[in-house]
Design an enzyme around this catalytic site. Structure first.
Site, PDB file in Angstrom:
ATOM      1  N   GLU A 123       0.799  -1.219   0.000  1.00 26.88           N
ATOM      2  CA  GLU A 123       0.000   0.000   0.000  1.00 26.88           C
ATOM      3  C   GLU A 123       0.834   1.274   0.000  1.00 26.88           C
ATOM      4  OE1 GLU A 123      -3.735   0.185   2.141  1.00 26.88           O
ATOM      5  OE2 GLU A 123      -3.391  -1.849   2.892  1.00 26.88           O
ATOM      6  N   HIS A 139       8.841 -26.737   4.368  1.00 26.82           N
ATOM      7  CA  HIS A 139       8.225 -27.890   3.711  1.00 26.82           C
ATOM      8  C   HIS A 139       7.730 -27.578   2.305  1.00 26.82           C
ATOM      9  CE1 HIS A 139       8.464 -29.847   7.570  1.00 26.82           C
ATOM     10  NE2 HIS A 139       7.762 -28.885   8.131  1.00 26.82           N
ATOM     11  N   LYS A 233     -12.616  -0.726  -6.121  1.00 25.18           N
ATOM     12  CA  LYS A 233     -13.824  -0.554  -5.326  1.00 25.18           C
ATOM     13  C   LYS A 233     -14.934   0.094  -6.156  1.00 25.18           C
ATOM     14  CE  LYS A 233     -11.931  -0.288  -0.636  1.00 25.18           C
ATOM     15  NZ  LYS A 233     -11.766   0.568   0.568  1.00 25.18           N
TER      16      LYS A 233
END
Length: 237
Positions: A123, A139, A233
């Protein structure tokens, strides 16, 4: 339990908006903090009230925040813009990450800080970043460091280390560092500062926030607006 839940007092921590309105409708206790800062820059308002609430209601053992605050005040003097680059760890890390994709590794008490670091780079700096946690990264992620081959030049790893890990977790950081050395992949070890959990967490938050700010400057952009988020948005409306 259902009856107790219905009688429980709701507490809302918010800054103007739907959540605050809903809390008032439900006769909740609304803690309204008022700031012009972005949500990501309002952590102190949010966290401060939650710590106060915890200590007031004795939800857990008392959280002593004073040592963390003292450390943050002193650390801030080292990281602020007036501090020369050669003495400023945040500026050093920003320069190291400039024009690189950042991969952040953390464990234990710093897992949430790793997410914060990733989000701040996204951001504030408008740059790609991701994070993973140890020991799980042993892993899977560690096997994904060979390709694409340009990753050697394009990536930088940040190893966030703290003093409260079990020895077997600490040894995994050593293994990662050895592997990155062997593959000639750039990385930086960031050691949390302070003598207690809260001091190590919050001082590291302060450090990585400054890193994201300085990287924004290197990228020649204003860290505050989030135009891509706002555009998405608008489309979702």
């Amino acid at each position: 339990k259902d009856a107790a839940a219905r009688e429980a007092k709701i507490i809302v921590v918010a800054e103007r908006g739907k959540l605050e309105e809903m809390g008032e409708i439900e006769n909740a206790v609304v803690y309204d903090y008022d700031t012009d800062a972005t949500p990501r820059a309002s952590l102190g308002y949010q966290l401060g009230f939650l710590i106060y609430l915890n200590n007031k209601l004795q939800l857990t053992e008392q959280i002593k925040i004073e040592p963390a605050l003292q450390k943050m005040f002193s650390l801030n003097e080292e990281l602020k813009p007036e501090s020369p680059t050669e003495e400023n760890l945040a500026k050093h890390l920003a320069f190291a990450s400039f024009d690189h994709e950042s991969i952040i590794l953390a464990s234990g008490i710093l897992k949430s800080v790793a997410r914060r670091f990733k989000n701040q780079l996204n951001e504030n700096s408008k740059t790609f970043a991701c994070f993973d946690v140890l020991p799980e990264a042993m892993h899977n992620s560690i096997e994904g460091t060979s390709f694409p081959t340009r990753g050697k030049d394009d990536n930088i790893y940040f190893l966030l280390r703290n003093d409260f890990d079990e020895p077997y977790v600490s040894s995994r950081f050593d293994a990662w560092a050895a592997m990155l050395d062997e593959k000639d992949i750039q990385y930086e070890v960031v050691q949390a500062q302070g003598d207690d959990v809260w001091t190590q967490k919050l001082s590291t938050v302060l450090l990585v926030d400054w890193v994201s700010y300085y990287l924004a400057i290197l990228n020649n952009i204003d860290p505050t607006p989030v135009p891509t988020i706002m555009k998405c948005k608008e489309k979702l409306k």
